[in-house]
Design a protein around this motif. Structure first.
Motif, PDB file in Angstrom:
ATOM      1  N   ALA A  38       0.834  -1.209   0.000  1.00  0.00           N
ATOM      2  CA  ALA A  38       0.000   0.000   0.000  1.00  0.00           C
ATOM      3  C   ALA A  38       0.863   1.250   0.000  1.00  0.00           C
ATOM      4  O   ALA A  38       0.571   2.235  -0.700  1.00  0.00           O
ATOM      5  CB  ALA A  38      -0.925  -0.014   1.214  1.00  0.00           C
ATOM      6  N   ALA A  39       1.952   1.217   0.776  1.00  0.00           N
ATOM      7  CA  ALA A  39       2.846   2.371   0.828  1.00  0.00           C
ATOM      8  C   ALA A  39       3.530   2.607  -0.516  1.00  0.00           C
ATOM      9  O   ALA A  39       3.724   3.754  -0.942  1.00  0.00           O
ATOM     10  CB  ALA A  39       3.889   2.179   1.936  1.00  0.00           C
ATOM     11  N   THR A  42       1.109   4.214  -2.921  1.00  0.00           N
ATOM     12  CA  THR A  42       0.979   5.626  -2.559  1.00  0.00           C
ATOM     13  C   THR A  42       2.180   6.411  -3.059  1.00  0.00           C
ATOM     14  O   THR A  42       2.035   7.513  -3.616  1.00  0.00           O
ATOM     15  CB  THR A  42       0.858   5.774  -1.032  1.00  0.00           C
ATOM     16  OG1 THR A  42      -0.252   5.013  -0.565  1.00  0.00           O
ATOM     17  CG2 THR A  42       0.656   7.229  -0.642  1.00  0.00           C
ATOM     18  N   SER A  45       2.120   7.636  -6.568  1.00  0.00           N
ATOM     19  CA  SER A  45       1.204   8.730  -6.934  1.00  0.00           C
ATOM     20  C   SER A  45       1.867  10.096  -6.833  1.00  0.00           C
ATOM     21  O   SER A  45       1.238  11.117  -7.099  1.00  0.00           O
ATOM     22  CB  SER A  45      -0.030   8.700  -6.019  1.00  0.00           C
ATOM     23  OG  SER A  45       0.300   9.115  -4.700  1.00  0.00           O
ATOM     24  N   LEU A 143       5.978  10.422   0.553  1.00  0.00           N
ATOM     25  CA  LEU A 143       4.649   9.826   0.644  1.00  0.00           C
ATOM     26  C   LEU A 143       4.713   8.416   1.209  1.00  0.00           C
ATOM     27  O   LEU A 143       3.851   7.984   1.985  1.00  0.00           O
ATOM     28  CB  LEU A 143       3.988   9.807  -0.738  1.00  0.00           C
ATOM     29  CG  LEU A 143       3.589  11.173  -1.302  1.00  0.00           C
ATOM     30  CD1 LEU A 143       2.942  11.000  -2.685  1.00  0.00           C
ATOM     31  CD2 LEU A 143       2.622  11.893  -0.368  1.00  0.00           C
ATOM     32  N   LEU A 144       5.740   7.664   0.828  1.00  0.00           N
ATOM     33  CA  LEU A 144       5.909   6.310   1.330  1.00  0.00           C
ATOM     34  C   LEU A 144       6.102   6.327   2.853  1.00  0.00           C
ATOM     35  O   LEU A 144       5.472   5.554   3.590  1.00  0.00           O
ATOM     36  CB  LEU A 144       7.099   5.654   0.634  1.00  0.00           C
ATOM     37  CG  LEU A 144       7.327   4.163   0.895  1.00  0.00           C
ATOM     38  CD1 LEU A 144       7.921   3.501  -0.343  1.00  0.00           C
ATOM     39  CD2 LEU A 144       8.252   3.932   2.077  1.00  0.00           C
ATOM     40  N   THR A 147       2.840   7.155   4.657  1.00  0.00           N
ATOM     41  CA  THR A 147       1.905   6.032   4.663  1.00  0.00           C
ATOM     42  C   THR A 147       2.300   4.992   5.696  1.00  0.00           C
ATOM     43  O   THR A 147       1.455   4.481   6.445  1.00  0.00           O
ATOM     44  CB  THR A 147       1.841   5.381   3.268  1.00  0.00           C
ATOM     45  OG1 THR A 147       1.510   6.372   2.304  1.00  0.00           O
ATOM     46  CG2 THR A 147       0.798   4.279   3.226  1.00  0.00           C
ATOM     47  N   GLN A 150       1.398   6.242   9.107  1.00  0.00           N
ATOM     48  CA  GLN A 150      -0.052   6.140   9.329  1.00  0.00           C
ATOM     49  C   GLN A 150      -0.449   4.724   9.706  1.00  0.00           C
ATOM     50  O   GLN A 150      -1.420   4.506  10.441  1.00  0.00           O
ATOM     51  CB  GLN A 150      -0.808   6.556   8.057  1.00  0.00           C
ATOM     52  CG  GLN A 150      -0.815   8.043   7.787  1.00  0.00           C
ATOM     53  CD  GLN A 150      -1.878   8.782   8.581  1.00  0.00           C
ATOM     54  OE1 GLN A 150      -1.840   8.845   9.794  1.00  0.00           O
ATOM     55  NE2 GLN A 150      -2.855   9.321   7.881  1.00  0.00           N
TER      56      GLN A 150
END
Length: 210
Positions: A38-39, A42, A45, A143-144, A147, A150
């Motif tokens: 998922a990371a 992300t 993107s 971003l990685l 994520t 989070q």
């Protein structure tokens, strides 16, 4: 969504990310591959030069590969701490308590190696030049990291210098430049936060409003 909701969401994300810290003591407890996947999506993107997406991530989990990376990284780190860095750089690092030994490279369940593709990109067989590679990879890695935080996964950005040994270990072509190693896992029981790491710029120091 109205402005009040936008402000609430921005502040909630701010408060989550303000708890992010670099971790140098990791547990061996496994982290689900689905979180890493998922990371990575992300990260893909992120804004980038001409939509060439000039990045490639090598995900390392095998003990053999992690051991090879640690051996090579520590060789470079010893040279760094024994004189290559210079006194000013070492003085800046002293409050963090870092040294040449990097056991986390073997302990943590995942190492994510970010490569910048100076040529290639969307079509790896098309070796046209890419643009703003460093900036693009940096944005993707940011971003990685966000994520993973989070998801409750601790991280450390490690940048041994030079890093060309990563091309060999990860079997990546010469036109790809290793940019950073992102260590990912759960914090170890002995993980601590250096007091120096708690010093952050205030909003007034961060930005100028014109």
């Amino acid at each position: 969504m109205n402005d009040a909701e936008r402000i609430e969401r921005a502040r909630a994300f701010r408060d989550t990310m303000r708890t992010r810290r670099s971790c140098r003591a990791f547990s061996e407890e496994p982290v689900p591959r689905e979180i890493i996947e998922a990371a990575l999506v992300t990260a893909g993107s992120a804004p980038n030069g001409a939509n060439r997406q000039p990045w490639h991530f090598c995900i390392v989990s095998s003990p053999e590969a992690k051991s090879a990376i640690r051996v090579a990284a520590e060789e470079e780190e010893r040279a760094f701490y024994e004189g290559r860095a210079g006194s000013e750089w070492l003085e800046a690092l002293w409050p963090l308590g870092t040294g040449a030994e990097k056991p986390f490279l073997e302990t943590a369940p995942w190492l994510i190696i970010a490569f910048g593709q100076r040529r290639g990109g969307l079509d790896p067989d098309n070796l046209k030049q890419n643009y703003y590679v460093t900036e693009s990879v940096g944005l993707a890695c940011g971003l990685l990291l966000a994520t993973l935080h989070q998801a409750g996964v601790a991280t450390l950005v490690h940048t041994p210098n030079p890093m060309r040994f990563l091309n060999r270990v990860c079997r990546r072509p010469e036109h790809e430049k290793p940019m950073m190693v992102i260590v990912a896992g759960y914090p170890g029981a002995d993980a601590t936060i250096p007091a120096h790491a708690l010093e952050k710029k205030s909003l007034e120091q961060l930005a100028t409003w014109l």
